[in-house]
Design an enzyme around this catalytic site. Structure first.
Site, PDB file in Angstrom:
ATOM      1  N   LYS A  60      19.638  57.933  44.350  1.00 23.24           N
ATOM      2  CA  LYS A  60      19.463  59.508  43.035  1.00 23.24           C
ATOM      3  C   LYS A  60      20.780  59.839  42.441  1.00 23.24           C
ATOM      4  O   LYS A  60      21.556  60.075  42.895  1.00 23.24           O
ATOM      5  CB  LYS A  60      18.251  60.376  43.425  1.00 23.24           C
ATOM      6  CG  LYS A  60      17.877  61.029  42.091  1.00 23.24           C
ATOM      7  CD  LYS A  60      17.273  62.358  43.370  1.00 23.24           C
ATOM      8  CE  LYS A  60      16.612  63.225  42.857  1.00 23.24           C
ATOM      9  NZ  LYS A  60      15.556  64.699  42.364  1.00 23.24           N
ATOM     10  N   SER A 135      11.334  65.144  40.797  1.00 26.89           N
ATOM     11  CA  SER A 135      12.721  64.577  39.697  1.00 26.89           C
ATOM     12  C   SER A 135      13.103  63.400  40.280  1.00 26.89           C
ATOM     13  O   SER A 135      13.299  62.611  39.409  1.00 26.89           O
ATOM     14  CB  SER A 135      13.561  66.118  39.861  1.00 26.89           C
ATOM     15  OG  SER A 135      14.230  65.843  41.226  1.00 26.89           O
ATOM     16  N   SER A 159      10.460  67.405  45.138  1.00 27.93           N
ATOM     17  CA  SER A 159      10.996  66.252  44.393  1.00 27.93           C
ATOM     18  C   SER A 159      10.885  65.028  44.915  1.00 27.93           C
ATOM     19  O   SER A 159      10.887  64.501  44.796  1.00 27.93           O
ATOM     20  CB  SER A 159      12.504  66.810  43.273  1.00 27.93           C
ATOM     21  OG  SER A 159      12.249  67.432  41.990  1.00 27.93           O
TER      22      SER A 159
HETATM   23  N1  GLN Z   1       9.620  70.409  40.708  1.00 22.86           N
HETATM   24  C1  GLN Z   1      10.150  71.002  41.313  1.00 22.86           C
HETATM   25  C2  GLN Z   1      11.091  72.109  39.749  1.00 22.86           C
HETATM   26  O1  GLN Z   1      10.847  71.811  38.723  1.00 22.86           O
HETATM   27  C3  GLN Z   1      10.662  70.880  41.477  1.00 22.86           C
HETATM   28  C4  GLN Z   1      12.569  70.229  42.022  1.00 22.86           C
HETATM   29  C5  GLN Z   1      12.993  69.776  42.927  1.00 22.86           C
HETATM   30  O2  GLN Z   1      12.180  69.391  44.137  1.00 22.86           O
HETATM   31  N2  GLN Z   1      14.572  69.119  42.352  1.00 22.86           N
HETATM   32  O3  GLN Z   1      11.975  72.869  39.687  1.00 22.86           O
END
Ligand code: GLN
Length: 454
Positions: A60, A135, A159
């Protein structure tokens, strides 16, 4: 099969599929082939092989890689070449895996659909009109599309698990502190964890084995013995006590998702496990607490991006303040700005008690919900996400609806406990994910239960 052949095969699949899927932000063909050649020499010399010998991996793009561009999918970092490797990257190299490149994501890991990437949205390999989740959408899509053997993602509120669920792959968020965050660009430091995205549970155990463990360079890294995850994969669930939270099977959850999850629970039952419905009563406050806490931490963490030290510097500023303002206005996308504003507001004097402090208290109550259930049960099981992958563009105008996609993963992050998402069925040709949540540092049980489905 030589490592070079394996790596060439991976690069070829990236070439064929990534024009559509867009899981990759950077492909390091030269670096990957050079590492492959070295590993082939090692093999020829009969030297000992690492745990992940020759396996092509994607990382990532919020995990720093020395000399290999690391953008966090942000325009701010579009020219950022780190001068060191994250601990997990060093560990993957020590385990003899080969980094193919860096994976697309929501900008600074803020989002749940990958539409917040400032480069391109990632597309779900099962249906290119659907989101891959986020994400870590690039991490999940790259594995689902067969571009890499495994990938690393990061999970702050879901995410890793939510995109794994949408893309029909296995995504594990380890216990907070099990995997070093050194070299992970911080979003919300008290929640961020790196974890593996793989095709099988067995692979997940291998990758976790390679990346887990104490690190002096991360002050929140736990000083625990790393157990043998691979040998935990017995698939034996006899006598296992499963809790199914009422709040995770409620109205907002798609009935067909619930059906797949119930079928999975019944399968575990047929293998000798028992299950009971339980309550995690503070679940309804998790989302609000998470967005206050994570945005507060983000507003502080992202203060380092000022156009001076990292990334892109705005041109022709009038003075120093203007340099900061211009660089940040141009460098950050809308969602990142929204979070910085929310977090700065929540932390500002006079509001601290009402928002940040209150949210911290709610976090403790949520943690206690889990503690209470784990006094009597071994794992908590439910859906990973309320629905399957939704259509690209269908939620972009409505941040609150978007935030609801993580309602079942966020409480786990606030509690800091481990959880995995594994595929448990399909609805209209789209994968459904089963979430299995464990006690702190009990990844072994989480993996053992998951393995019963393989
Ligand atoms: N979708 C969640 C957010 O927007 C989780 C994001 C994540 O786990 N990095 O914060």
């Amino acid at each position: 099969l030589s490592v070079t052949e394996l790596v060439k095969d991976s690069l070829q699949t990236v070439g064929e599929r990534d024009g559509q899927v867009k899981a990759f932000l950077t492909v390091d063909e030269e670096g990957a082939l050079a590492s492959a050649a070295k590993l082939d020499e090692k093999k020829a010399a009969g030297e000992a092989r690492g745990l992940l010998f020759g396996l092509p991996a994607g990382i990532k793009d919020n995990i720093v890689t020395e000399g290999l561009r690391t953008t966090c999918a942000s325009q701010f970092l579009r020219n950022f070449d780190p001068v060191y490797d994250a601990t997990v990257v060093r560990k993957l190299r020590a385990a003899d895996s080969v980094t193919i490149g860096k994976l697309n994501m929501d900008e600074f890991a803020m989002g749940g659909s990958n539409e917040n990437s400032s480069f391109a949205p990632v597309r779900n390999p099962w249906n290119l009109d659907r989101v891959p989740g986020g994400s870590s959408g690039g991490s999940a899509a790259a594995v689902a599309a067969g571009e890499v053997y495994f990938s690393l993602g990061s999970d702050t509120g879901g995410s890793i698990r939510q995109p794994a669920s949408y893309c029909g792959v296995v995504g594990l968020k380890p216990t907070y502190g099990l995997v070093s965050r050194f070299g992970l660009v911080a979003f919300a430091s008290s929640l961020d964890q790196i974890g593996p995205v793989t095709r099988t549970v067995e692979d997940s155990a291998y990758v976790l084995q390679a990346i887990a463990g104490h690190d002096d360079r991360d002050s929140t890294s736990a000083n625990v013995e790393v157990p043998d995850y691979v040998s935990a994969l017995t698939g034996d669930v006899k006598g296992l006590r499963i809790a199914v939270p009422t709040e995770y099977m409620g109205e907002g959850v798609d009935p067909k998702v619930k059906e797949s999850v119930m079928a999975a629970i019944r399968k575990l039952e047929s293998l000798g496990a028992t299950w009971e419905e339980v309550s995690l009563p503070h679940t309804e406050y998790a989302l609000a607490a998470y967005y206050l806490l994570s945005s507060s931490e983000a507003s502080s963490n992202l203060a380092r991006f000022d156009g001076v030290r990292y990334g892109v510097r705005a041109e022709n500023p009038d003075n120093l303040l203007d340099l900061y303002l211009k660089s940040r206005s141009e460098g950050f996308g809308d969602e990142v700005k929204r979070r910085i504003m929310l977090g700065t507001y929540a932390l500002s004097s006079g509001y601290y008690d009402a928002y940040y402090l209150k949210a911290q208290k709610v976090r403790t109550l949520i943690k206690q919900d889990f503690d209470r259930v784990f006094e009597k049960f071994d794992v908590i099981v439910g859906p990973t996400a309320p629905t399957t992958a939704f259509a690209i563009g269908s939620q972009t105008d409505d941040p609150l609806t978007m935030y609801l996609n993580d309602i079942l993963t966020i409480p786990v992050s606030l509690a800091g406990v481990p959880a995995i998402s594994i595929p448990c069925g399909f609805e209209d040709d789209l994968p459904v994910g089963l979430q299995i949540i464990g006690k702190p540092f009990d990844e072994q049980t989480v993996l053992r239960v998951s393995h019963a489905f393989e």
